[in-house]
Design a protein around this motif. Structure first.
Motif, mmCIF file in Angstrom:
data_model
loop_
_atom_site.group_PDB
_atom_site.id
_atom_site.type_symbol
_atom_site.label_atom_id
_atom_site.label_comp_id
_atom_site.label_asym_id
_atom_site.label_seq_id
_atom_site.Cartn_x
_atom_site.Cartn_y
_atom_site.Cartn_z
ATOM 1 N N ARG A 183 0.834 -1.194 0.000
ATOM 2 C CA ARG A 183 0.000 0.000 0.000
ATOM 3 C C ARG A 183 0.874 1.251 0.000
ATOM 4 N NH1 ARG A 183 -5.337 -0.687 1.067
ATOM 5 N NH2 ARG A 183 -5.982 -2.757 1.729
ATOM 6 N N MET A 184 0.372 2.280 -0.673
ATOM 7 C CA MET A 184 1.045 3.570 -0.671
ATOM 8 C C MET A 184 0.151 4.553 0.067
ATOM 9 S SD MET A 184 2.318 5.931 -3.865
ATOM 10 C CE MET A 184 0.662 6.409 -4.361
ATOM 11 N N ALA A 185 0.614 5.056 1.182
ATOM 12 C CA ALA A 185 -0.174 5.982 1.985
ATOM 13 C C ALA A 185 -0.234 7.341 1.304
ATOM 14 C CB ALA A 185 0.441 6.117 3.378
ATOM 15 N N VAL A 186 -1.414 7.953 1.305
ATOM 16 C CA VAL A 186 -1.582 9.279 0.707
ATOM 17 C C VAL A 186 -2.434 10.129 1.636
ATOM 18 C CG1 VAL A 186 -1.337 8.588 -1.706
ATOM 19 C CG2 VAL A 186 -3.573 8.461 -0.624
ATOM 20 N N GLU A 187 -2.174 11.414 1.632
ATOM 21 C CA GLU A 187 -2.946 12.364 2.405
ATOM 22 C C GLU A 187 -3.074 13.650 1.602
ATOM 23 O OE1 GLU A 187 -2.162 12.818 6.730
ATOM 24 O OE2 GLU A 187 -0.476 11.455 6.396
ATOM 25 N N GLY A 188 -3.953 14.518 2.061
ATOM 26 C CA GLY A 188 -4.032 15.873 1.521
ATOM 27 C C GLY A 188 -4.643 15.963 0.143
ATOM 28 N N ARG A 189 -4.084 16.853 -0.684
ATOM 29 C CA ARG A 189 -4.685 17.173 -1.979
ATOM 30 C C ARG A 189 -4.702 15.993 -2.940
ATOM 31 N NH1 ARG A 189 -2.434 23.269 -3.451
ATOM 32 N NH2 ARG A 189 -3.447 24.334 -1.682
ATOM 33 N N LEU A 190 -3.623 15.216 -2.960
ATOM 34 C CA LEU A 190 -3.587 14.061 -3.855
ATOM 35 C C LEU A 190 -4.692 13.071 -3.483
ATOM 36 C CD1 LEU A 190 -2.374 12.258 -6.041
ATOM 37 C CD2 LEU A 190 -0.736 11.409 -4.338
ATOM 38 N N ALA A 191 -4.807 12.783 -2.192
ATOM 39 C CA ALA A 191 -5.842 11.853 -1.748
ATOM 40 C C ALA A 191 -7.224 12.408 -2.064
ATOM 41 C CB ALA A 191 -5.699 11.595 -0.249
ATOM 42 N N ARG A 192 -7.427 13.716 -1.880
ATOM 43 C CA ARG A 192 -8.727 14.326 -2.165
ATOM 44 C C ARG A 192 -9.061 14.226 -3.650
ATOM 45 N NH1 ARG A 192 -13.597 15.194 -0.037
ATOM 46 N NH2 ARG A 192 -14.630 17.015 -0.930
ATOM 47 N N PHE A 193 -8.065 14.437 -4.502
ATOM 48 C CA PHE A 193 -8.277 14.347 -5.943
ATOM 49 C C PHE A 193 -8.698 12.931 -6.340
ATOM 50 C CE2 PHE A 193 -6.565 13.180 -10.115
ATOM 51 C CZ PHE A 193 -7.234 14.098 -10.921
ATOM 52 N N VAL A 194 -8.019 11.927 -5.787
ATOM 53 C CA VAL A 194 -8.349 10.545 -6.121
ATOM 54 C C VAL A 194 -9.731 10.191 -5.576
ATOM 55 C CG1 VAL A 194 -7.653 8.137 -5.855
ATOM 56 C CG2 VAL A 194 -5.918 9.907 -6.184
ATOM 57 N N TYR A 195 -10.056 10.665 -4.381
ATOM 58 C CA TYR A 195 -11.368 10.401 -3.778
ATOM 59 C C TYR A 195 -12.487 10.934 -4.674
ATOM 60 C CZ TYR A 195 -15.121 10.371 -0.293
ATOM 61 O OH TYR A 195 -16.300 10.146 0.375
ATOM 62 N N LEU A 196 -12.336 12.165 -5.142
ATOM 63 C CA LEU A 196 -13.343 12.739 -6.034
ATOM 64 C C LEU A 196 -13.394 12.001 -7.367
ATOM 65 C CD1 LEU A 196 -12.732 16.548 -5.372
ATOM 66 C CD2 LEU A 196 -14.630 15.146 -4.528
ATOM 67 N N SER A 197 -12.247 11.477 -7.803
ATOM 68 C CA SER A 197 -12.198 10.757 -9.073
ATOM 69 C C SER A 197 -13.015 9.478 -9.035
ATOM 70 C CB SER A 197 -10.750 10.422 -9.443
ATOM 71 O OG SER A 197 -9.991 11.606 -9.640
ATOM 72 N N LEU A 198 -13.167 8.866 -7.863
ATOM 73 C CA LEU A 198 -13.955 7.640 -7.753
ATOM 74 C C LEU A 198 -15.410 7.898 -8.147
ATOM 75 C CD1 LEU A 198 -12.579 6.235 -4.369
ATOM 76 C CD2 LEU A 198 -11.942 5.549 -6.687
ATOM 77 N N TYR A 199 -15.955 9.029 -7.698
ATOM 78 C CA TYR A 199 -17.331 9.352 -8.062
ATOM 79 C C TYR A 199 -17.426 9.701 -9.544
ATOM 80 C CZ TYR A 199 -21.895 11.599 -8.128
ATOM 81 O OH TYR A 199 -23.189 11.939 -8.436
ATOM 82 N N ARG A 200 -16.437 10.376 -10.060
ATOM 83 C CA ARG A 200 -16.445 10.701 -11.491
ATOM 84 C C ARG A 200 -16.419 9.434 -12.335
ATOM 85 N NH1 ARG A 200 -11.833 15.016 -10.075
ATOM 86 N NH2 ARG A 200 -13.177 16.720 -9.329
ATOM 87 N N MET A 201 -15.665 8.434 -11.905
ATOM 88 C CA MET A 201 -15.637 7.161 -12.625
ATOM 89 C C MET A 201 -17.001 6.490 -12.588
ATOM 90 S SD MET A 201 -11.928 5.752 -11.299
ATOM 91 C CE MET A 201 -12.237 4.110 -11.946
ATOM 92 N N HIS A 202 -17.700 6.617 -11.460
ATOM 93 C CA HIS A 202 -19.049 6.066 -11.355
ATOM 94 C C HIS A 202 -19.994 6.761 -12.326
ATOM 95 C CE1 HIS A 202 -22.688 4.389 -9.675
ATOM 96 N NE2 HIS A 202 -23.137 5.591 -9.351
ATOM 97 N N LEU A 203 -19.896 8.086 -12.423
ATOM 98 C CA LEU A 203 -20.734 8.837 -13.354
ATOM 99 C C LEU A 203 -20.487 8.390 -14.795
ATOM 100 C CD1 LEU A 203 -20.540 12.491 -11.947
ATOM 101 C CD2 LEU A 203 -22.466 10.892 -11.791
ATOM 102 N N LEU A 204 -19.238 8.211 -15.141
ATOM 103 C CA LEU A 204 -18.908 7.764 -16.500
ATOM 104 C C LEU A 204 -19.433 6.355 -16.758
ATOM 105 C CD1 LEU A 204 -15.240 9.098 -16.765
ATOM 106 C CD2 LEU A 204 -17.282 10.089 -17.794
ATOM 107 N N ALA A 205 -19.390 5.496 -15.720
ATOM 108 C CA ALA A 205 -19.830 4.109 -15.889
ATOM 109 C C ALA A 205 -21.330 4.015 -16.124
ATOM 110 C CB ALA A 205 -19.427 3.279 -14.665
ATOM 111 N N ILE A 206 -22.130 4.871 -15.478
ATOM 112 C CA ILE A 206 -23.585 4.740 -15.603
ATOM 113 C C ILE A 206 -24.175 5.663 -16.666
ATOM 114 C CG2 ILE A 206 -23.859 3.973 -13.223
ATOM 115 C CD1 ILE A 206 -24.816 6.770 -12.498
#
Length: 439
Positions: free
Chosen positions: A390-413
């Motif tokens: 595992r690669m630990a992440v915090e802060g802006r990078l982690a926030r960007f990836v977190y938001l990207s998960l929902y964007r991927m869901h939007l693209l999938a549906i």
């Protein structure tokens, strides 16, 4: 099947995995030779990891929800509004419970839907472990209705406190006391989101209210919060919560919940609002439904192909299935990424099963876990088994990836065109729309 009868695939549950599968199958087969049917007890879909934002008022679900009927018309499947009641494997039919109106009258009677292939994807609900008083006095953030109910009660208590403070700024009862049981992602994210919402209430008519008037207690039975994350990240999240004002209690087992308090083995914690976010289990209706094999937590036991252990024509995916892959000691965890990956495997296997080809086994790709502490920070680990660790992440990078998960869901549906448009609209709404939903 009779002559000219379409192959009927029924999907029960329109969560992340079920909706993605319905869209995938509808887009692939259309309506000419197949009849794809999605059944859900709600009329709209909202991504479950967003429910804590709906509960705090930070997200207007009316802007982000997906209406099943219009989505089905766009992608080639039919939507049935109803709740699963039974499965008859001999006749290959499912029974939907009667649809009851708010006044108690029956809108639609109990009825059956035939299937050639059935997919169960009804998700999970919180597990109260039989703790006295939990069902009666706690809110479970399992669906949109519960999140809306919590938000309305939260706003009412904030108004009460604001009025009390206008009369006496030092009033001892001028606090909103919230108890949250469960130190997993839902409990931690809701704790932080509450402080984000409270800090904005001054701009919406509650002039004397701020986040200092919140008393949030996060209660975890285990030795630390966020057990799915590395210990140092969990410690960082706990420190951030305490900085916000959250009281974090670990090694605190809840023994009872009364109308105005949560009781642990060593303390009574007075509360105005109580949320139960500890543990998950499948819906009661799945307990040995149709003679299918289930676990003690009522999950459907599936093979690596995601077919149920006793019926090749019935698949299960997401939180409602128990999938322990060969070589693994633990089942696949109940996460949105699991449901997304399972939907792809079930779609592929349905195609291969109808074509007489050998089925493929599901392979779980652990892309890590991320937990958002609202606008304050995000912590998590990425790339799970992709790099053997595992690669630990915090802060802006982690926030960007977190938001990207929902964007991927939007693209999938929604597909690339509409999905991209909705992502852009979402950015615009953050600028032009109110920060909080107060109605």
């Amino acid at each position: 099947m009779t002559v000219n009868q379409k192959t009927q695939i029924v999907i029960v549950g329109g969560g992340a995995g079920g909706l993605e599968l319905a869209k995938r199958l509808g887009a692939r087969y259309g309506r000419k030779s197949h009849d794809i049917i999605l059944v859900d007890r709600n009329r709209t879909h909202i991504w479950k990891p967003l429910l804590h934002e709906v509960a705090a008022g930070s997200l207007d679900a009316n802007l982000d929800e997906v209406g099943y009927p219009s989505h089905g018309f766009r992608w080639g499947y039919r939507f049935f509004y109803g709740a699963l009641e039974n499965i008859d494997r001999e006749t290959r039919t499912i029974t939907l419970a009667p649809l009851i109106d708010e006044d108690g009258s029956e809108l639609i009677g109990r009825h059956e839907i035939r299937y050639d292939y059935l997919v169960i994807a009804i998700g999970s609900r919180a597990n109260d472990f039989g703790t006295p008083g939990v069902r009666q006095h706690c809110i479970f953030l399992d669906d949109r209705q519960a999140a809306d109910r919590f938000r309305n009660r939260l706003l009412n208590h904030c108004l009460r406190v604001s009025l009390a403070m206008s009369r006496d700024a030092d009033a001892p009862d001028a606090y909103v006391r919230i108890g949250i049981v469960g130190g997993g992602a839902t409990g931690v994210e809701l704790s932080a989101e509450l402080y984000n919402a409270a800090s904005a209430l001054q701009n919406y008519g509650l002039d004397v209210f701020d986040e200092k008037r919140l008393k949030v207690t996060l209660i975890e039975a285990g030795p630390r919060i966020l057990p799915a994350l590395p210990e140092q990240l969990a410690a960082a999240a706990e420190a951030e919560l305490e900085k916000l004002g959250v009281r974090v209690l670990t090694n605190a087992r809840v023994t009872e919940v009364s109308p105005d308090a949560i009781h642990t083995s060593g303390e009574r914690i007075p509360c105005d609002l109580m949320v139960w976010a500890a543990g998950v289990q499948a819906a009661d209706i799945l307990d040995q439904i149709g003679g299918l094999e289930t676990t003690r937590s009522r999950q459907l036991v599936v093979r690596p192909t995601l077919q149920t252990s006793r019926d090749d024509r019935i698949f299960a995916l997401g939180d409602c299935c128990y999938c322990r892959l060969p070589g693994s000691e633990q089942p696949v965890p109940p996460r949105a990424q699991s449901a997304h990956q399972m939907a792809a495997t079930v779609g592929r296997n349905l195609d291969r099963l109808m074509g007489g080809k050998p089925l493929v086994s599901y392979v779980y790709q652990d892309h890590g876990s991320l937990v958002s502490l609202s606008r304050f920070t995000t912590v998590g680990s990425l790339m799970g088994n992709l790099v053997g660790g595992r690669m630990a992440v915090e802060g802006r990078l982690a926030r960007f990836v977190y938001l990207s998960l929902y964007r991927m869901h939007l693209l999938a549906i929604h597909g690339w065109l509409k999905g991209t448009a909705l992502i852009v609209v979402g950015h615009v709404n953050r600028i032009v729309r109110p920060r909080l939903k107060l109605h």
